[in-house]
Design an enzyme around this catalytic site. Structure first.
Site, short mmCIF file in Angstrom:
data_model
loop_
_atom_site.label_atom_id
_atom_site.label_comp_id
_atom_site.label_asym_id
_atom_site.label_seq_id
_atom_site.Cartn_x
_atom_site.Cartn_y
_atom_site.Cartn_z
N LEU A 530 0.83 -1.21 0.00
CA LEU A 530 0.00 0.00 0.00
C LEU A 530 0.86 1.25 0.00
O LEU A 530 0.47 2.29 -0.48
CB LEU A 530 -0.91 0.02 1.24
CG LEU A 530 -2.01 -1.03 1.28
CD1 LEU A 530 -2.69 -1.01 2.63
CD2 LEU A 530 -3.02 -0.75 0.19
N GLY A 531 2.01 1.14 0.58
CA GLY A 531 2.86 2.32 0.65
C GLY A 531 4.03 2.09 1.57
O GLY A 531 4.17 1.01 2.18
N GLN A 532 4.84 3.10 1.63
CA GLN A 532 6.02 3.01 2.47
C GLN A 532 5.93 4.12 3.51
O GLN A 532 6.03 5.29 3.17
CB GLN A 532 7.27 3.18 1.60
CG GLN A 532 8.58 3.25 2.35
CD GLN A 532 9.10 1.86 2.73
OE1 GLN A 532 8.88 0.90 2.00
NE2 GLN A 532 9.77 1.76 3.85
N GLY A 533 5.69 3.76 4.73
CA GLY A 533 5.61 4.77 5.77
C GLY A 533 6.96 4.99 6.40
O GLY A 533 7.96 4.38 6.00
N GLY A 534 6.96 5.85 7.37
CA GLY A 534 8.21 6.16 8.03
C GLY A 534 8.80 4.98 8.77
O GLY A 534 10.00 4.91 9.01
N PHE A 535 7.97 4.05 9.12
CA PHE A 535 8.45 2.96 9.96
C PHE A 535 8.58 1.65 9.19
O PHE A 535 8.85 0.62 9.76
CB PHE A 535 7.52 2.78 11.15
CG PHE A 535 7.35 4.04 11.92
CD1 PHE A 535 8.30 4.43 12.84
CD2 PHE A 535 6.26 4.85 11.69
CE1 PHE A 535 8.15 5.61 13.54
CE2 PHE A 535 6.12 6.03 12.38
CZ PHE A 535 7.05 6.42 13.31
N GLY A 536 8.31 1.72 7.89
CA GLY A 536 8.42 0.52 7.09
C GLY A 536 7.27 0.42 6.12
O GLY A 536 6.36 1.24 6.13
N LYS A 552 1.55 -3.41 8.80
CA LYS A 552 2.72 -2.54 8.81
C LYS A 552 3.91 -3.36 9.27
O LYS A 552 3.92 -3.87 10.39
CB LYS A 552 2.46 -1.35 9.73
CG LYS A 552 3.65 -0.44 9.87
CD LYS A 552 3.25 0.93 10.39
CE LYS A 552 3.16 1.88 9.23
NZ LYS A 552 3.02 3.26 9.54
N ASP A 649 4.26 12.70 14.74
CA ASP A 649 4.43 12.64 13.29
C ASP A 649 3.08 12.79 12.59
O ASP A 649 2.73 12.02 11.71
CB ASP A 649 5.10 11.33 12.88
CG ASP A 649 5.62 11.40 11.45
OD1 ASP A 649 5.69 12.51 10.90
OD2 ASP A 649 5.94 10.35 10.89
#
Ligand SMILES: *[C@@H]1O[C@H](CO)[C@@H](O)[C@H](O)[C@H]1NC(C)=O
Ligand SMILES: *[C@@H]1O[C@H](CO)[C@@H](O)[C@H](O)[C@H]1NC(C)=O
Ligand SMILES: *[C@@H]1O[C@H](CO)[C@@H](O)[C@H](O)[C@H]1NC(C)=O
Ligand SMILES: *[C@@H]1O[C@H](CO)[C@@H](O)[C@H](O)[C@H]1NC(C)=O
Ligand SMILES: *[C@@H]1O[C@H](CO)[C@@H](O)[C@H](O)[C@H]1NC(C)=O
Ligand SMILES: *[C@@H]1O[C@H](CO)[C@@H](O)[C@H](O)[C@H]1NC(C)=O
Ligand SMILES: *[C@@H]1O[C@H](CO)[C@@H](O)[C@H](O)[C@H]1NC(C)=O
Ligand SMILES: *[C@@H]1O[C@H](CO)[C@@H](O)[C@H](O)[C@H]1NC(C)=O
Length: 841
Positions: A530-536, A552, A649
């Site tokens: 789905l996407g790349q967040g700050g934590f992975g 996640k 954040d």
């Protein structure tokens, strides 16, 4: 050097000439030597105002005056020869030899003169579009050219116009600037005056002869406290205190567009009348007329009394001075203390200690009394200050004014349904004794039966619950709440648990096995990413029971042992709020740590807000709903949840949207999970995203709820503008804040609103949001509101918002809008980052 200077002066001269000619065209001015007769009119450049001779209603006498040009109903705003009319139509007006504007009759007799203080041979009178008639010096000497010699705005008659300044000297005398006409057909000064009393905090006063007839209450920078709901200034219009160039202060009334005619007039009946011209209906709409009713009249109930819905009451601890008179309806005598303050009694013995034990009776929602003394101290010191002075009768603390104390009689107190301020009236301690004793008796006699009733009710409820639990237990198939490993037979359980909202009940969070999560996400396939967040990275998954989830996969080491991690997750899973994304479960196996959330089909806010094709799907109503939801979610994290989480954040990509576009905050508690061990060598971490980070956090690593408030402010602006904070950096603004401030400062904050949703935008809501956003992004954390104030300000327009301070750190958003969570990267500001605040642990 000399030529340089002279060139410079010539430049200034030419510049002023060009400005001059652009503002003053032939039809709107006349110069020395020209003589204008009855019937010759001067019209301001835009046609807003006209000057010439006129006759008031019901008389043929001629007066030189200024009236609205574009208004069908002749409305005169200024009169020159108020007291000496011309009796025929042979009157003239001109500028005389020494530079005065003069009105003469047919015989050449002087009827009125402007009495300029500086003699000038050659000057120009120019009627401006705001209704101000100004006399300008025509001198050839560039330094004196266009100097204002006289202006009608500083010599007003009965009308206060937008742009007019009324000077206030804070320690000065009251200024009775405006005077009413005598009657509708006679403009000579009548009985009523209107002006400003600058003592204490400035207030508008109407006098009837020498007596006060009405006052507005103190001006706190935004509104007049005695007219709570009417005179509130908005951001760009309304009353303001203006700092003049020469250091003086003045009152002005600002409007966003001088073509929207608003005027304040002291009428022949002694009322302050505020009207606005309605172009469509071609009539004046009355916005307010003061005073209204008895309570609004000055000191209607006498001293130490309050007026409430046209009725008079002595203040608590006071009684009528002359009871017979009072009860017969004559309130002029007012009220007196039932018990004199001991510090005022004659016996010295009592004096020293007693004062300290005096109490204060809080009187809420009132128009504060007249004649206050102002001190710049905080609320506690204010109380002390009053206690320490025996003469002090009351105090109040008002935002925007600070500490107010009253030495003399408490005069002109009105009680409002809502609004107004709280007045603390000083009373002898014995007054409180009496009160509480009677209350105690009442309370006790009322409480005993109540307590019995409550006990019975509680017992009944407990019994009912116990029974229900019992019956449930017998029906339930005993199951282990925790899924241990990848046995698929057990996998239907987490769905059931979720459907029952199981996490909030204090039981354990389901722990999934790695293999199960892998299956659910098709081995973490790229198609499911789905996407790349700050934590992975985040993957979409489908549990065997069919429930869709977002997984996640935390890419960094959390810095915590597995047990500690599990504990943290279990705590965080207990945070339940409709505006937080729900944690469905988690997976811890070896190095792998994963969080499993409910799946949000509409993805995150940024996929709508910043995408041209989709942004119209978020109309104003939806955006406002999103703003409110985020605020409530954040308030829950900050205040209402057990953990008191600071998000650290907050940004558009961390706001997810459900099917109905309700916002859900995600990634909360991350700082808590990751911030656990700051001593580890590789944790030079600043959680957060540049551009959203509060200055004190980005630069010093200090954070608090107020740094979330800052991020919220940025997010708010992005939602309103429909543009990324970073999108502004290519322009002359350093970021969205600089841009927003500029628009605000220009008086056109609504320019910020996303044009694609302009239709259907609630302007008042938008303005409130913009105002609020600017409060949230102020440089200093202490100046920012906390989330509970934010929610309050969002949800009601009754709350008065303080004026925001100009943000100055906006240019610090230096890096691109990208997550800053790089464990292995040295960031200059990251060394002294502190651990996330764990208050309520
Ligand atoms: C000037 O104004 C007066 C009053 O409105 C009007 O009667 C008169 O016709 C005007 N004169 C001109 C030249 O327009
Ligand atoms: C005023 O003007 C009229 C003609 O316009 C004239 O008949 C009259 O005598 C004049 N009055 C004075 C006092 O000059
Ligand atoms: C101008 O001065 C004269 C004489 O001192 C005075 O009578 C008149 O009222 C003054 N006019 C104004 C507008 O102040
Ligand atoms: C006033 O000054 C202007 C230019 O500044 C000039 O055109 C005009 O003739 C002067 N008038 C008088 C009466 O001196
Ligand atoms: C207005 O007042 C004047 C005296 O000041 C009086 O002569 C006149 O009759 C009054 N007009 C009205 C309409 O009351
Ligand atoms: C303002 O307050 C008064 C009472 O203080 C109330 O009667 C009036 O309805 C209010 N007006 C508005 C617009 O809220
Ligand atoms: C001011 O109002 C007038 C008339 O309503 C309108 O024509 C004009 O465009 C407005 N000006 C601005 C700057 O909004
Ligand atoms: C009261 O206090 C003042 C100083 O604060 C002191 O001079 C005076 O003696 C005291 N009086 C009594 C009766 O204690």
């Amino acid at each position: 050097m000399v030529t340089c200077m002279s060139v410079f002066f010539w430049f200034v001269f030419l510049l002023s000439l060009s400005c001059y000619s652009s503002f003053c065209l032939a039809a709107d001015r006349f110069t020395s030597g020209e003589i204008l007769r009855d019937g010759d009119n001067i019209t301001s450049k835009g046609g807003n105002f006209v000057m010439g001779f006129f006759s008031p209603m019901g008389t043929s006498k001629r007066y030189l005056g200024i009236w609205y040009g574009d208004v069908a109903v002749k409305t005169v705003v200024w009169v020159a020869n108020r007291e000496k009319p011309v009796h025929d139509k042979n009157g003239t007006y001109s500028i005389d030899k020494i530079g005065n504007l003069v009105v003469k009759n047919g015989h050449g007799n002087l009827l009125w003169s402007s009495n300029v203080s500086v003699e000038t041979r050659n000057s120009t009178a120019c009627l401006n579009d705001d209704g101000n008639l100004v006399m300008l010096n025509n001198d050839r000497d560039a330094t004196r050219l266009n100097r204002v010699l006289w202006e009608s705005f500083l010599n007003p008659t009965d009308t206060f116009l937008p742009g007019m300044r009324v000077f206030i000297e804070t320690q000065g005398e009251e200024r009775r600037v405006f005077s009413s006409w005598r009657n509708e057909s006679d403009p000579s000064p009548g009985r009523y005056r209107m002006g400003v009393d600058p003592r204490g905090a400035p207030q508008i006063v109407i006098w009837n002869g020498q007596d006060r007839r009405w006052r507005s209450g103190y001006f706190d920078g935004v509104e007049f406290t005695g007219v709570p709901n009417v005179t509130r200034s908005t951001f760009f219009s309304g009353f303001k205190i203006n700092n003049e160039d020469d250091g003086r202060l003045s009152f002005i009334y600002a409007v966003s567009n001088i073509s929207s005619f608003v005027r304040f007039q002291i009428t022949v009946t002694g009322n302050e009348l505020q009207q606005r011209w309605n172009k469509d209906k071609r009539q004046w709409n009355t916005l307010q007329s003061r005073p209204v009713g008895g309570c609004d009249l000055y000191n209607f109930c006498g001293n130490f009394a309050k007026c409430d819905k046209e009725e008079c009451f002595c203040l608590e601890g006071f009684e009528p001075r002359v009871p017979q008179q009072w009860h017969a309806g004559n309130r002029k005598g007012g009220c007196v203390r039932k018990t004199e303050l001991q510090c005022r009694s004659n016996s010295n013995v009592a004096r020293n200690d007693s004062a300290k034990s005096d109490g204060f009776w809080a009187l809420q929602n009132v128009k504060l009394p007249d004649y206050a003394d102002i001190a710049n101290v905080n609320i506690e010191e204010c109380k002390t200050k009053c206690l320490n002075a025996c003469s002090c009768n009351a105090y109040a603390f008002v935002r925007g004014i600070n500490c107010m104390t009253w030495r003399d009689e408490l005069v002109d107190i009105e009680h409002f349904e809502e609004g107004g301020n709280t007045l603390y009236v000083r009373l002898d301690p014995s007054e409180f004794g009496k009160k509480t004793r009677t209350i105690k008796i009442v309370v006790i006699s009322a409480l005993v039966p109540l307590a019995i009733a409550v006990m019975v009710a509680v017992w009944l409820v407990c019994r009912y619950r116990a029974r229900k639990r019992e019956s449930k237990r017998t029906n339930e198939i005993p199951k282990n709440h925790v899924v241990k490993s990848g046995e698929f037979s057990e996998l239907s359980e987490p769905c059931d648990l979720n459907a029952e909202g199981h996490q909030g009940n204090g039981s354990e969070l389901p722990f999934f096995s790695f293999s199960m999560v892998a299956t659910a996400t098709d081995d973490f396939s790229l198609a499911n990413k789905l996407g790349q967040g700050g934590f992975g990275p985040v993957y979409k998954g489908r549990l065997p029971c069919g429930q869709e989830v977002a997984v996640k996969r935390l890419s960094q080491k959390s810095g915590q042992g597995d047990e500690q991690f599990k504990n943290e997750i279990t705590l965080i899973a207990k945070l339940q709020h409709r505006n937080l994304v729900r944690l469905v479960g988690c997976c811890v196996e070896g190095e792998e740590k994963m969080l499993i959330y409910e799946y949000m089909p509409n993805k995150s806010l940024d996929t709508f807000l910043f995408v041209t094709a989709r942004k119209t799907q978020l109309n104003w109503r939806k955006r406002f709903n999103i703003i409110e939801g985020i605020a409530r979610g954040l308030l829950y994290l900050h205040r209402d949840s057990r953990l008191r989480i600071i998000h650290r954040d907050l940004k558009a990509s961390n706001i997810l949207l459900d099917e109905e576009m309700n916002p859900k905050i995600s990634d909360f508690g991350m700082a808590r999970i990751f911030g656990g061990n700051q001593n580890e060598a590789n944790t030079n971490r600043v959680v957060g995203t540049y551009g959203y980070m509060a200055p004190e956090y980005a630069m010093e690593g200090l954070f608090s709820g107020k740094s979330d408030v800052y991020s919220f402010g940025i997010l708010l602006l992005e939602i309103i503008c429909g543009r990324r904070n970073t999108g502004f950096r290519t322009e002359e603004h350093s970021g969205i804040i600089g841009y927003a401030w500029e628009k605000w400062h220009e008086g056109s904050p609504l320019d910020l609103v996303d044009r694609s949703i302009w239709d259907g935008c609630q302007q008042d809501e938008a303005l409130r949001c913009i105002h609020l956003a600017l409060l949230c992004v102020q440089d200093f954390a202490v100046h920012r509101p906390n989330m509970s104030s934010v929610v309050l300000m969002l949800e009601t327009d009754k709350v008065r918002l303080p004026l925001p301070r100009q943000p100055t750190y906006t240019s610090m958003s230096r890096s691109v809008d990208e997550d800053v969570w790089h464990g292995n990267q040295d960031l200059p500001s990251s060394n002294n980052v502190t651990v996330s605040v764990l208050i309520g642990r």
